[in-house]
Design an enzyme around this catalytic site. Structure first.
Site, PDB file in Angstrom:
ATOM      1  CG  ASP A  17     -59.928 -11.655 -80.595  1.00  0.00           C
ATOM      2  OD1 ASP A  17     -60.957 -12.297 -80.298  1.00  0.00           O
ATOM      3  OD2 ASP A  17     -59.170 -11.154 -79.733  1.00  0.00           O
ATOM      4  CD  GLU A  63     -58.305  -9.189 -76.195  1.00  0.00           C
ATOM      5  OE1 GLU A  63     -59.042  -9.230 -75.171  1.00  0.00           O
ATOM      6  OE2 GLU A  63     -57.951 -10.204 -76.818  1.00  0.00           O
ATOM      7  CG  HIS A 106     -57.234 -13.511 -72.905  1.00  0.00           C
ATOM      8  ND1 HIS A 106     -58.530 -13.440 -73.361  1.00  0.00           N
ATOM      9  CD2 HIS A 106     -57.214 -14.480 -71.969  1.00  0.00           C
ATOM     10  CE1 HIS A 106     -59.271 -14.315 -72.716  1.00  0.00           C
ATOM     11  NE2 HIS A 106     -58.509 -14.958 -71.869  1.00  0.00           N
ATOM     12  CG  ASP A 123     -56.967 -14.361 -78.967  1.00  0.00           C
ATOM     13  OD1 ASP A 123     -55.912 -14.907 -78.603  1.00  0.00           O
ATOM     14  OD2 ASP A 123     -57.897 -14.086 -78.181  1.00  0.00           O
TER      15      ASP A 123
END
Length: 508
Positions: free
Chosen positions: A349, A351, A486, A491
């Site tokens: 994942d 960000e 988040h 995640d």
């Protein structure tokens, strides 16, 4: 009678054939053992006609062993150009000395062509400058450049202030990665000078034009005239060279304004300019423009890709955190489906600073590796992006400018991430979003991501059709998985746990 000569003697004899060959060099020798043929490939700074090439061929036949039934000669004209030399230096150092290139920008390379000699200066940090001298990097660079251009090369270093707070200087350079880097350029035709008679006819692929001073070409797909607040006219020109698309701003000059105004959609131009950043977005400013014709026989060349690194350099994987796992998932002795146990998965994942992958950066990578149906290790790091982290974005991700200020840039992280995912099936929730970012930044570092990709959203839609939504939080709630949403690593763990449960349902 066949006479064995060294390459140096052979080349010396070739240069004596004609004044135009005084700087000729052998770029490579190709041998076909099956056909008993040999090809001598030369580069030269002068155009060579067929008669002179025939003389070279005759001389090559004389010194070639009679075991070869066919001898061929090619002579390619290559002239040293400061832009091409700078690009080659940057690529060579990036590929072979990544710990140096982290601190090196294209604008830190300054080349000057003086006759048959090219002088260049590398603006490096103190550690970087000492490293290239101590480890013979400049000698290897000079030898590399000499094989590609008909010039001699002399390099030096200049000290600049360090931009990072960490040092990554490595003692190792892998010989199997010291491969020739091809320039991907387009040779345009029928150049009509508007701004610059010295621009030439070679342009980089738009796909490769990432930063610094570059020359590109392409068909004009749109052109708009605007005015600054002070009433100064400028043009916004959109180009397509079939490898990529770009748009640039061109501020008109009084002497050539009427000629530039005559350019219409569908025509081809070659333009030199600089790529920078404006308000957090990629910005291209055209400085010089000439008319030209796009080559009808243009065929895109594949881009050279780096091999997977042998070792981690900066971000090292760590054993999986038991505290984050769901006990019923990881400690169960039940038999897992072969689809899980027979494959290696990396669930990851990201960000980011925003949703548009072309105009935003990565702020965090979190990934977990699954082997035999169990999570065995994870890979995680914050990343310092080249884009601003807005207050709104910080509220969503929990990542602030202050948190990433001392973190590595994505160019330093990507090689380790490429190693971590090597040979694995990639899994991400809404995978298309994450893969666009990964492929963009991997491509910028000349890595190619060819892994098979699974979107866990699509798996959820298949095995959990009764759920009203298939976002990660809803799926996690369905399986009783708790996590800090988040943040990239949390995640990734949650997605991996959910994937195991969904694979079990799928294979029931």
């Amino acid at each position: 009678m066949f006479t064995i000569k060294s390459n140096a003697e052979f080349l010396s004899d070739i240069r004596l054939l004609d004044e135009r060959l005084k700087n000729v060099k052998i770029s490579s020798i190709e041998i076909d053992k099956k056909k008993y043929s040999i090809r001598y490939n030369f580069i030269c700074d002068r155009a060579i006609d067929s008669d002179l090439q025939q003389q070279i061929l005759k001389h090559a036949e004389k010194i070639t062993s009679p075991i070869f039934t066919e001898v061929q000669v090619t002579v390619k004209k290559i002239v040293s150009n400061d832009e091409l030399v700078n690009n080659e230096i940057f690529k060579f150092l990036s590929d072979n000395y990544p710990s140096i290139s982290i601190f090196l920008k294209p604008t830190d390379i300054i080349s000057t062509v003086v006759g048959d000699l090219v002088k260049y200066v590398l603006r490096l940090t103190k550690d970087g400058a000492e490293y290239v001298v101590k480890n013979g990097a400049m000698q290897k660079l000079n030898a590399h450049l000499s094989k590609l251009f008909c010039s001699e090369f002399v390099g030096s270093t200049d000290i600049k202030e360090a931009e990072e707070t960490f040092s990554l200087l490595s003692e190792e350079v892998y010989e199997d990665q010291l491969q020739k880097i091809e320039h991907r350029t387009i040779k345009v035709q029928d150049v009509v000078v508007i701004d610059d008679e010295n621009m030439g006819d070679l342009a980089l692929y738009i796909e490769d034009a990432n930063q610094g001073e570059v020359t590109v070409c392409g068909t004009v797909t749109d052109i708009q005239e605007r005015q600054t607040k002070n009433g100064k006219p400028f043009l916004i020109i959109h180009l397509d060279d079939t490898t990529g698309k770009t748009s640039g701003v061109y501020f008109s000059k009084k002497s050539t304004y009427h000629k530039i105004k005559e350019i219409v959609v569908g025509e081809c131009i070659i333009a030199r300019g600089s790529i920078g950043e404006y308000n957090g977005r990629r910005s291209f400013t055209f400085d010089k423009i000439n008319r030209c014709t796009f080559p009808k026989d243009f065929v895109k060349k594949d881009k050279y890709k780096k091999k997977t690194p042998r070792e981690y350099k900066l971000i090292f994987p760590e054993p999986a955190k038991v505290s984050i796992k769901v006990k019923s998932v990881f400690d169960s002795e039940e038999i897992l489906p072969a689809e899980l146990t027979d494959n290696t998965y990396v669930v990851f994942d990201l960000e980011t600073t925003g949703l548009d992958f072309m105009n935003n950066g990565i702020t965090e990578i979190g990934a977990v590796k699954m082997v035999g149906g169990k999570i065995v290790e994870h890979f995680t790091t914050l990343v310092k992006p080249d884009y601003k982290i807005t207050e709104e974005n910080a509220k969503i991700t929990g990542i602030t400018e202050d948190m990433v200020k001392d973190s590595p840039k994505i160019s330093a992280v990507i090689p380790d991430f490429i190693k971590f995912i090597d040979g694995a099936i990639l899994v991400a929730h809404n995978a298309d979003f994450d893969m666009k970012f990964i492929k963009r930044f991997a491509g910028a570092s000349e890595f190619e991501v060819k892994n098979k990709v699974i979107d866990s959203v699509e798996v959820a839609r298949q095995v959990l059709p009764s759920l009203r939504r298939h976002d990660l939080q809803t799926i996690a709630d369905h399986f009783g998985i708790t996590f800090n949403h988040h943040r990239a690593l949390a995640d990734a763990y949650a997605t991996a746990e959910a994937l195991i449960e969904m694979m079990k349902l799928k294979n029931n």
